[in-house]
Design a protein around this motif. Structure first.
Motif, mmCIF file in Angstrom:
data_model
loop_
_atom_site.group_PDB
_atom_site.id
_atom_site.type_symbol
_atom_site.label_atom_id
_atom_site.label_comp_id
_atom_site.label_asym_id
_atom_site.label_seq_id
_atom_site.Cartn_x
_atom_site.Cartn_y
_atom_site.Cartn_z
ATOM 1 N N GLN A 143 29.093 43.491 1.477
ATOM 2 C CA GLN A 143 28.921 42.356 0.561
ATOM 3 C C GLN A 143 30.289 41.901 0.027
ATOM 4 O O GLN A 143 30.591 40.709 0.004
ATOM 5 N N ALA A 144 31.106 42.861 -0.399
ATOM 6 C CA ALA A 144 32.425 42.525 -0.960
ATOM 7 C C ALA A 144 33.300 41.835 0.075
ATOM 8 O O ALA A 144 34.046 40.913 -0.239
ATOM 9 N N GLN A 161 27.211 47.548 -0.161
ATOM 10 C CA GLN A 161 28.026 46.757 -1.083
ATOM 11 C C GLN A 161 29.423 46.508 -0.519
ATOM 12 O O GLN A 161 30.064 45.511 -0.854
ATOM 13 N N PHE A 205 31.467 45.816 -10.307
ATOM 14 C CA PHE A 205 31.732 44.878 -9.195
ATOM 15 C C PHE A 205 30.469 44.075 -8.861
ATOM 16 O O PHE A 205 30.533 42.862 -8.640
ATOM 17 N N ASN A 234 29.971 40.154 -8.385
ATOM 18 C CA ASN A 234 29.667 39.800 -6.993
ATOM 19 C C ASN A 234 28.491 38.822 -6.893
ATOM 20 O O ASN A 234 28.546 37.835 -6.171
ATOM 21 N N ILE A 271 32.056 38.207 0.264
ATOM 22 C CA ILE A 271 31.982 37.395 -0.961
ATOM 23 C C ILE A 271 33.289 37.416 -1.763
ATOM 24 O O ILE A 271 33.684 36.392 -2.318
ATOM 25 N N VAL A 272 33.961 38.558 -1.844
ATOM 26 C CA VAL A 272 35.142 38.657 -2.715
ATOM 27 C C VAL A 272 36.451 38.713 -1.918
ATOM 28 O O VAL A 272 37.379 37.971 -2.204
#
Lengths: 461, 126
Positions: free
Chosen positions: A85-86, A82, A371, A375, A89-90
């Motif tokens: 991923q963050a 994750q 999150f 997400n 994406i974020v």
């Protein structure tokens, strides 16, 4: 894609040696201990029936987590799960926070495992006539031994996990069959269940520890850089893992609530072992002793694996000091991250009470799931279906994300009921850490290097 | 127009050591201080129950039998049975806690979006 260590630029990467079975073992191995201990504190918070409702509601929360995670992870297949991923994406600050969520959820879970193992050895030592048996040496030995095993190599570590997890799961199946749940010879649910002692507020409160049945299943994603086929192995391992846990959780509840008064069950350290004691069968006691030991070892082992991967990933990206981004030249493991996290786990396992250690772990997990809901909504918006290759597409989007958010909000309230101080303390910690990252640490981070996936520019950017 | 990639400074070994130490202290302090000062843990209350018999403690015959198999008497089980969670709470405390959680996520997402713009610009505008 090959990832290199950040320290000396040497071309040493993590090994791609794991299959779907290892992914299943990593996920279930971390979580199965939740059936052996910890889930029953939900009984203490709301009664046995409340714990069952919480078990299923938390099961729904984790089904959403597994669905969402399978899609995003099979697409962003990089170590750190994750966290990676963050990053894609974020943005960096969220990624830093998610990395910390992962590390603390797993490190506290590792500490909880060591406490349980120590307690069980002490209890059984007392039953066997060794009244002076002390739990502390076993707590320290467990953490040190597993850290050493992780230091030496991932394949041997997770193969070890696969075997002991399978044994611990079979132990629950055997106990379930042995108590003849289709008769009332052994189990007495009608005489032991007492409704909802705290009313429906207790059901809400029970969600706090209801998460413990499944907490950590999302850890399957940490092995993304070490599986041979991420697009196949990660969704398969994660989804079969959550199914395994749903079955084991329901059986565990039925056995324990049919054997113990809720006041005892709600505070027991090793409920499944106690259930075996109450059957009066020595072979079952031995089996559940072994099952509890194996489940705690498998869980702690997986936690060290996952926490160190998340810490390593942050070091490699310079979110943390670069020294943590090193891979061992011989064993190909993130050895410095493994060693750094040992004292943190030791301090908690040695000094803190079990329910509070579990609460720290649950809170970090809860922040992570919150999150994940945002997400996946952003992920689908920034890269709509068809614009990039996904290993798996989860159905009913955006329903799972909204259900997950609603269940997370309920669980925050459940934690607030009784453990509000810890909730605020954790938030203060993450706020201070965020200020430290944004004001100091971020200057060491290479901006463009945070985005490594071969994707087109995100929509809206 | 192509943006010049940001070149981060190289951190010294001493700087890395200080950062590592800071993190270790922060982790231990933030997570362990509530435990140390006794602020952590569930709010509990104790029911006023006599402990003369299992019936006094609200336990039926089956419950009493299971307690005894686990090695308890009414006296030793009294604390386990009489201790209950106290779920009374103040609305302001709930609202403040909810505000802290929401504000935390809002700030982190906002700040991340600002940083993410630089990441995307460097990655795609070269």
């Amino acid at each position: 894609m090959t990832q290199y260590t950040a320290v000396h630029g040497e071309k040493v990467s993590l090994l791609r040696v794991l299959g779907p079975g290892h992914v299943w073992a990593l996920g279930v191995g971390i979580v199965l201990v939740g059936e052996y201990m910890g889930w029953n504190f939900a009984v203490g918070k709301g009664g046995a029936l409340a714990a069952l409702i919480a078990c299923w509601a938390a099961g729904m929360l984790y089904t959403c987590v597994a669905m969402i995670d399978s899609e995003v992870t099979s697409t962003v297949a990089a170590a750190g799960g994750q966290y990676a991923q963050a990053k894609h994406i974020v943005g960096p600050l969220m990624a830093f926070n998610v990395g910390l969520f992962l590390v603390f959820a797993y490190t506290m879970l590792e500490a909880a495992n060591a406490i349980t193992l120590g307690y069980l050895v002490q209890t059984v030592g007392g039953m066997a006539g060794f009244a002076d048996t002390h739990d502390k040496p076993f707590i320290v030995l467990t953490i040190m031994f597993l850290a050493f095993l992780n230091y030496r190599g991932v394949y041997a570590t997770l193969t070890f996990n696969l075997v002991i997890t399978a044994i611990a799961f079979v132990a629950i199946l055997i106990l379930f069959a042995a108590v003849s749940p289709w008769t009332d010879n052994v189990l007495k649910p009608h005489e032991l269940l007492n409704g909802l002692p705290y009313g429906w507020l207790g059901v809400l409160a029970a969600m706090h520890f209801g998460m413990w049945y499944y907490l950590g299943i999302e850890g399957t994603t940490q092995a993304a850089e070490e599986v041979r086929s991420p697009a196949r192995a990660l969704p398969l391992g994660t989804m079969t893992g959550i199914i395994t846990l749903l079955i084991a959780a329901t059986m565990t509840w039925y056995i324990c609530s049919g054997l113990m008064p809720w006041e005892y069950l709600g505070q027991a350290v090793t409920p499944l072992f106690d259930a075996a004691r109450l059957t009066g069968s020595t072979p079952l006691m031995v089996l559940l002793f072994v099952g509890t030991i194996f489940s705690t070892l498998a869980s702690a082992n997986g936690c060290i694996n996952d926490a160190s991967r998340a810490w390593f990933s942050m070091g490699r990206d310079r979110y943390l000091p670069q020294v943590f981004g090193a891979v061992h030249p011989k064993y190909r493991t993130p050895f410095r991250s493994i060693v750094f996290l040992v004292p943190v786990a030791l301090v908690f396992a040695y000094f803190a009470p079990l329910d509070q250690v579990i609460t720290f772990s649950i809170l970090s997990g809860l922040l992570e799931y919150t999150f994940m809901a945002f997400n996946v909504l952003m992920f689908r918006k920034m890269w709509p279906l068809g614009t990039i290759k996904r290993g798996y597409v989860h159905p009913f989007h955006p329903l799972p994300a909204f259900v997950l958010l609603a269940l997370c909000a309920t669980t925050y309230f459940a934690v607030f009921l009784g453990y509000g101080t810890q909730l605020v303390a954790m938030m203060v910690f993450y706020i201070i850490a965020s200020v430290w990252f944004a004001g100091h640490r971020y200057k060491f981070v290479k901006r463009g290097a945070q985005f490594t996936m071969p994707w087109p520019r995100p929509v809206g950017h | 127009m192509a943006k010049t990639p940001y070149q981060p400074p190289q951190q010294s070994k001493f700087g890395q050591f200080v950062d590592s130490l800071f993190l270790l202290v922060l982790v231990l302090a933030a997570l362990f201080l509530p435990v140390y000062f006794g602020l952590a843990g569930g709010g509990k209350t104790t029911l006023n129950l006599p402990d003369a018999s299992w019936a006094d403690l609200g336990q039926n015959a089956t419950m009493a039998q299971q307690w005894e198999k686990l090695g308890y008497t009414p006296q030793t089980a009294h604390e386990l049975i009489a201790t209950r969670f106290d779920y009374s709470f103040s609305l302001p405390a709930l609202l403040i806690t909810a505000f802290v959680v929401i504000a935390y996520f809002w700030l982190v997402f906002r700040w991340s979006a600002k940083e993410y713009k630089d990441v995307i610009a460097e990655r795609f505008d070269r």
